[in-house]
Scaffold this motif. Structure first.
Motif, short mmCIF file in Angstrom:
data_model
loop_
_atom_site.label_atom_id
_atom_site.label_comp_id
_atom_site.label_asym_id
_atom_site.label_seq_id
_atom_site.Cartn_x
_atom_site.Cartn_y
_atom_site.Cartn_z
N ILE A 1 -12.73 14.84 -4.81
CA ILE A 1 -12.57 13.44 -4.43
C ILE A 1 -11.22 12.95 -4.95
O ILE A 1 -10.82 13.28 -6.07
CB ILE A 1 -13.72 12.55 -4.97
CG1 ILE A 1 -13.62 11.11 -4.43
CG2 ILE A 1 -13.73 12.55 -6.47
CD1 ILE A 1 -14.03 10.96 -3.00
N GLY A 2 -10.51 12.19 -4.15
CA GLY A 2 -9.25 11.62 -4.58
C GLY A 2 -9.46 10.39 -5.45
O GLY A 2 -10.60 10.01 -5.77
N ASP A 3 -8.39 9.74 -5.82
CA ASP A 3 -8.43 8.59 -6.73
C ASP A 3 -8.31 7.30 -5.93
O ASP A 3 -7.22 6.83 -5.61
CB ASP A 3 -7.30 8.70 -7.76
CG ASP A 3 -7.47 7.74 -8.92
OD1 ASP A 3 -7.97 6.62 -8.69
OD2 ASP A 3 -7.11 8.12 -10.05
N ILE A 4 -9.45 6.70 -5.61
CA ILE A 4 -9.46 5.52 -4.75
C ILE A 4 -8.88 4.31 -5.47
O ILE A 4 -8.25 3.44 -4.85
CB ILE A 4 -10.89 5.23 -4.22
CG1 ILE A 4 -10.88 4.17 -3.12
CG2 ILE A 4 -11.82 4.81 -5.35
CD1 ILE A 4 -10.19 4.61 -1.85
N GLU A 5 -9.06 4.23 -6.79
CA GLU A 5 -8.54 3.06 -7.52
C GLU A 5 -7.01 3.05 -7.53
O GLU A 5 -6.38 2.00 -7.38
CB GLU A 5 -9.08 3.03 -8.94
CG GLU A 5 -8.74 1.73 -9.67
CD GLU A 5 -9.52 1.53 -10.95
OE1 GLU A 5 -9.09 0.68 -11.76
OE2 GLU A 5 -10.54 2.23 -11.16
N LYS A 6 -6.40 4.22 -7.71
CA LYS A 6 -4.94 4.28 -7.63
C LYS A 6 -4.46 3.89 -6.24
O LYS A 6 -3.43 3.22 -6.10
CB LYS A 6 -4.46 5.69 -7.98
CG LYS A 6 -4.48 6.02 -9.46
CD LYS A 6 -3.85 7.38 -9.73
CE LYS A 6 -3.84 7.71 -11.22
NZ LYS A 6 -3.26 9.05 -11.48
N CYS A 7 -5.19 4.30 -5.22
CA CYS A 7 -4.82 3.95 -3.84
C CYS A 7 -4.85 2.45 -3.63
O CYS A 7 -3.91 1.87 -3.06
CB CYS A 7 -5.75 4.64 -2.84
SG CYS A 7 -5.56 6.42 -2.70
N ILE A 8 -5.90 1.80 -4.10
CA ILE A 8 -6.02 0.36 -3.83
C ILE A 8 -5.02 -0.44 -4.64
O ILE A 8 -4.47 -1.43 -4.17
CB ILE A 8 -7.47 -0.14 -4.05
CG1 ILE A 8 -7.66 -1.48 -3.31
CG2 ILE A 8 -7.84 -0.25 -5.52
CD1 ILE A 8 -9.09 -1.88 -3.11
N ASN A 9 -4.73 0.01 -5.86
CA ASN A 9 -3.72 -0.70 -6.65
C ASN A 9 -2.34 -0.57 -6.04
O ASN A 9 -1.54 -1.53 -6.05
CB ASN A 9 -3.73 -0.18 -8.08
CG ASN A 9 -4.93 -0.69 -8.87
OD1 ASN A 9 -5.43 -1.79 -8.62
ND2 ASN A 9 -5.40 0.10 -9.83
N ARG A 10 -2.03 0.61 -5.49
CA ARG A 10 -0.72 0.79 -4.84
C ARG A 10 -0.65 -0.03 -3.55
O ARG A 10 0.37 -0.67 -3.25
CB ARG A 10 -0.48 2.26 -4.55
CG ARG A 10 0.86 2.55 -3.89
CD ARG A 10 2.01 2.15 -4.78
NE ARG A 10 3.30 2.48 -4.17
CZ ARG A 10 4.34 1.66 -4.15
NH1 ARG A 10 4.26 0.47 -4.73
NH2 ARG A 10 5.48 2.03 -3.58
#
Length: 781
Positions: A419-428
């Motif tokens: 699984i990737g890092d969804i929190e990093k995606c949304i913050n970016r």
């Protein structure tokens, strides 16, 4: 972007097909013509649901040049990729407007086309099933009277006799019913949108001949060459080895060429004229109404949460409009259930995903495979729940974003690998869309700007035994030929595979020659080029083939250099000693074996063979959905900013943002274009695309003049794309699939932005000014 130690992977290498395409040198299936080539055209149904009482071909036979007329009685059987429920040519009755009823084979295309207008088909009309809601009623007319008796091609499809249900997939995780009663906050919302078209630049086409030895030679613009072999064997009793399939480069597909539709028709046409070469090419109108399309959806989403916004329970009811036949819609129904929650950690999940027959054109794969549809429903509900809880929409998503240690709806345990890092995606994405500057602002007289956001995810739902192979052959100059059955349909797969090979061999891309055409006679088996799986499957096969070749190179070099193979490494066109790279042998000196000054030779040509098959995947349990359906989940976030005129509800998309965690990004430039192209496509069917049916089930917009799409110049002025790279341990150099992901969240974030602009729930696509006005008027009432 993370820093890399790679030399080719992670670099914006030019696509290897760029020059051929930009100079117009690519020859597609439809460009081919030779003396003696015969042409086939289809007679199609003028009714959406009717019994066929007679087919009169008398006048058609009078047209000069007509050589054969084939009707459904020639092959009165059913075929299909998941459930065998579709006759290649309708017999006894038709089930959608535009369904093939007969084939005319003639010397010239215009003769065949003229003859189709001379065939007289008499129909006895039957009641029309014009929506999934109607189809789902207990007293609805039946599109298929004996759905439960059709042959299952794969096991996890569940048609229900006496209904319009082509399949029913269940997810039961935790205890939804008990937890729902205890939820502090709940929300229920309904969503819908209609079927639409793929609108690939190249329409579907194929040609088939049966040579005197009984070999069936197929040229097609298909994403699934080995499926063509399987279908002709399984349903037409042609030995697999006697089917030779050639696939050139394809002018766009988006999933629409993943199914097998025209090839059986062209096979029947060729057979009717003694095996002669027959070409069957769709014009645009036929491609839109006779060929398969994208599914429609009616969805109900129920979410239960604490007052702080933690999701506790989710119930999802998906009614997918499969049209007249299940085709790939049965698989999409399963895929929608697998990822029903979106990328959220929800301990108690209940999902019923139904594949529903209607009298519409049948649906097949479309980029995203059901995920743009389910994401629209899930993400609109998340925004409405945030409003109800008075929580920032991004904060609600961060609270509930799925992470390693959580489980999917099918109860697959997630790890940092899959699984990737969804929190990093949304913050970016939050930074790129400048969320903190305000989600809504007045921008002028009667003008308002607003922003919307959407998270998304998808697993690659391949067959549990999906596989790919690769063969490498070395040339005398030390360069390498790569052959595999991954299809180049515009997504850049062949370039990516070339980069993977170049990285593994330590060569430049100028030394890698990738064969663009696929030929099943010499290319190793590959499942299909769908499901964002080619980089993963074929990439792993290429690495395995490179390892095999490296073993041979080191063995020969060790003999020449009088050392152990373990002392050697490869790179820069040489096999060299690890402690002293200056001492080695050029690959070109050993690529075809090595010859000593005495004339004695050893080993011979280096041929690398590699293969990869999916591992540790399992079927889903029929009652609970429990299982491991995919190898990994790519996650991401999309956002848009729009400006709306509140007088007439017209709007402009100012900015589009996509942030994806696709593991290691092999080629950042092609990856960016994938995301931009995907978002463009998602925004297009979110803003305007759909088929319009009258009360008789007849498509009203059958051509590009009246089928509205996002046109050039209407796309966002700014497309911002970025990647979070959490490498997948089992992907080639850490890569996951990314091909479909740009399209998935686009409709949802557009709907969220426009809903916020007007403070109106916009839960139906497409979002035209008229539909927005109607929703706004409804909310006022």
């Amino acid at each position: 972007m993370t820093n890399k130690v790679f030399t080719t992977v992670g670099k914006p290498e030019q696509r290897i097909d760029a020059v051929e395409k930009s100079t117009g040198k690519v020859r597609y299936v439809g460009d081919y013509s030779v003396p003696g080539l015969m042409h086939a055209k289809l007679v199609t149904s003028t009714q959406a649901h009717a019994k066929i009482t007679s087919i009169d071909t008398t006048e058609a036979w009078k047209v000069p040049g007509v050589r054969a007329i084939v009707t459904g009685e020639v092959f009165p059987y059913h075929i299909g990729p998941i459930l065998a429920d579709r006759p290649p040519l309708a017999f006894e009755k038709v089930r959608y407007y535009g369904e093939p009823v007969a084939i005319i084979v003639a010397d010239h295309e215009y003769q065949a086309k003229l003859a189709t207008t001379k065939v007289k088909v008499e129909y006895d009309p039957l009641p029309i099933v014009n929506s999934v809601q109607q189809a789902f009623q207990a007293d609805a007319p039946l599109v298929h009277e004996n759905a439960g008796s059709y042959t299952k091609i794969i096991s996890n499809v569940y048609p229900k006799t006496g209904t319009n249900i082509g399949s029913h997939i269940k997810i039961r995780k935790g205890n939804f019913e008990d937890e729902w009663e205890n939820c502090e906050e709940t929300i229920t919302a309904n969503y819908s949108f209609n079927l639409s078209d793929h609108v690939a630049l190249e329409t579907r086409s194929t040609r088939v001949e049966i040579n005197p030895r009984g070999k069936v030679i197929v040229h097609s613009c298909s994403q699934s060459p080995f499926t063509i072999k399987k279908v002709l064997n399984q349903f037409f009793n042609v030995e697999v080895g006697n089917v030779l399939v050639h696939i050139p480069m394809i002018g766009g597909a988006f999933g629409g060429k993943g199914t097998v539709q025209l090839e059986p028709l062209a096979y029947l046409a060729s057979k009717s004229v003694g095996g002669k070469l027959v070409k069957l090419e769709m014009d645009r109108e036929e491609d839109m109404i006779t060929s398969p399309c994208r599914v429609g959806l009616d969805a109900t989403v129920q979410l239960g949460a604490t007052k702080e916004g933690k999701l506790v329970a989710g119930k999802y009811t998906y009614l997918l409009d499969s049209g007249a036949y299940t085709d790939q819609a049965a698989g999409i129904t399963r895929a929608a259930a697998i990822d029903c929650t979106g990328p959220y950690d929800i301990p108690n999940v209940w999902c019923d995903s139904y594949c529903v027959y209607t009298n519409h054109p049948f649906a097949t794969s479309f980029r995203g495979y059901g995920h743009p549809e389910l994401t629209f429903a899930v993400e609109r509900t998340m925004d409405q729940l945030a409003k109800q809880l008075q929580i920032d929409p991004i904060q609600l998503r961060i609270i509930n974003g799925i992470k390693p240690g959580h489980t999917t709806p099918t109860q697959t345990v997630l790890t940092a690998n899959n699984i990737g890092d969804i929190e990093k995606c949304i913050n970016r994405a939050k930074e790129l869309i400048q969320w903190d500057e305000g989600q809504k602002m007045v921008s002028g007289k009667n003008k308002v700007r607003s922003k919307g956001i959407s998270m998304f995810w998808k697993t690659s739902t391949t067959a549990t035994n999906a596989e790919a192979g690769a063969i490498l052959t070395f040339e005398a100059d030390g360069s390498v030929n790569l052959n595999c059955a991954a299809i180049e349909l515009g997504q850049g797969t062949k370039t990516i595979l070339g980069q993977i090979l170049a990285e593994k061999l330590g060569m430049g891309m100028d030394k890698i020659h990738v064969t663009m055409e696929t030929n099943t006679q010499y290319d190793p088996h590959q499942w299909r080029t769908v499901a964002s799986s080619s980089t993963f499957l074929a990439g792993r096969a290429v690495i395995a083939a490179a390892d095999h070749a490296i073993t041979q190179l080191k063995k020969t070099a060790a003999t020449v250099l009088k050392c152990s193979p373990d002392d050697l490494d490869i790179g820069g066109g040489k096999v060299y000693l690890k402690p002293d790279p200056a001492f080695g042998v050029d690959i070109k000196e050993i690529a075809l074996g090595y010859t000593y000054p005495s004339g004695h030779s050893i080993d011979g040509q280096v041929v690398g063979i590699g293969k990869h098959i999916q591992r540790h995947l399992t079927p889903m349990d029929e009652e609970t959905g429990f299982g491991k359906p995919g190898p990994w989940w790519s996650v991401g976030v999309q956002a848009v900013e729009v400006e709306m005129d509140t007088r007439d509800f017209t709007y402009t998309i100012l900015k589009g943002v996509t942030v994806l965690d696709g593991g290691t990004i092999i080629n950042p430039k092609t990856a960016q274009q994938q995301m931009r192209g995907g978002m463009y496509m998602g925004l297009s069917y979110a803003t305007s695309e759909k088929f319009i049916f009258d009360e008789h089930g007849v498509v009203q917009n059958t051509g590009l003049r009246n089928y509205p799409m996002l046109r050039y110049g209407e796309q966002p002025a700014q497309y911002l794309v970025d990647f979070i790279e959490s490498p997948a341990a089992d992907g080639p150099f850490g890569a996951r699939g990314i091909g479909e992901y740009g399209v998935i969240g686009a409709p949802a974030c557009l709907a969220n932005s426009l809903s916020y602009a007007l403070d109106v729930a916009l839960n139906q696509l497409p979002l035209t000014p008229e539909s927005i006005w109607e929703a706004s008027r409804g909310s006022e009432e």
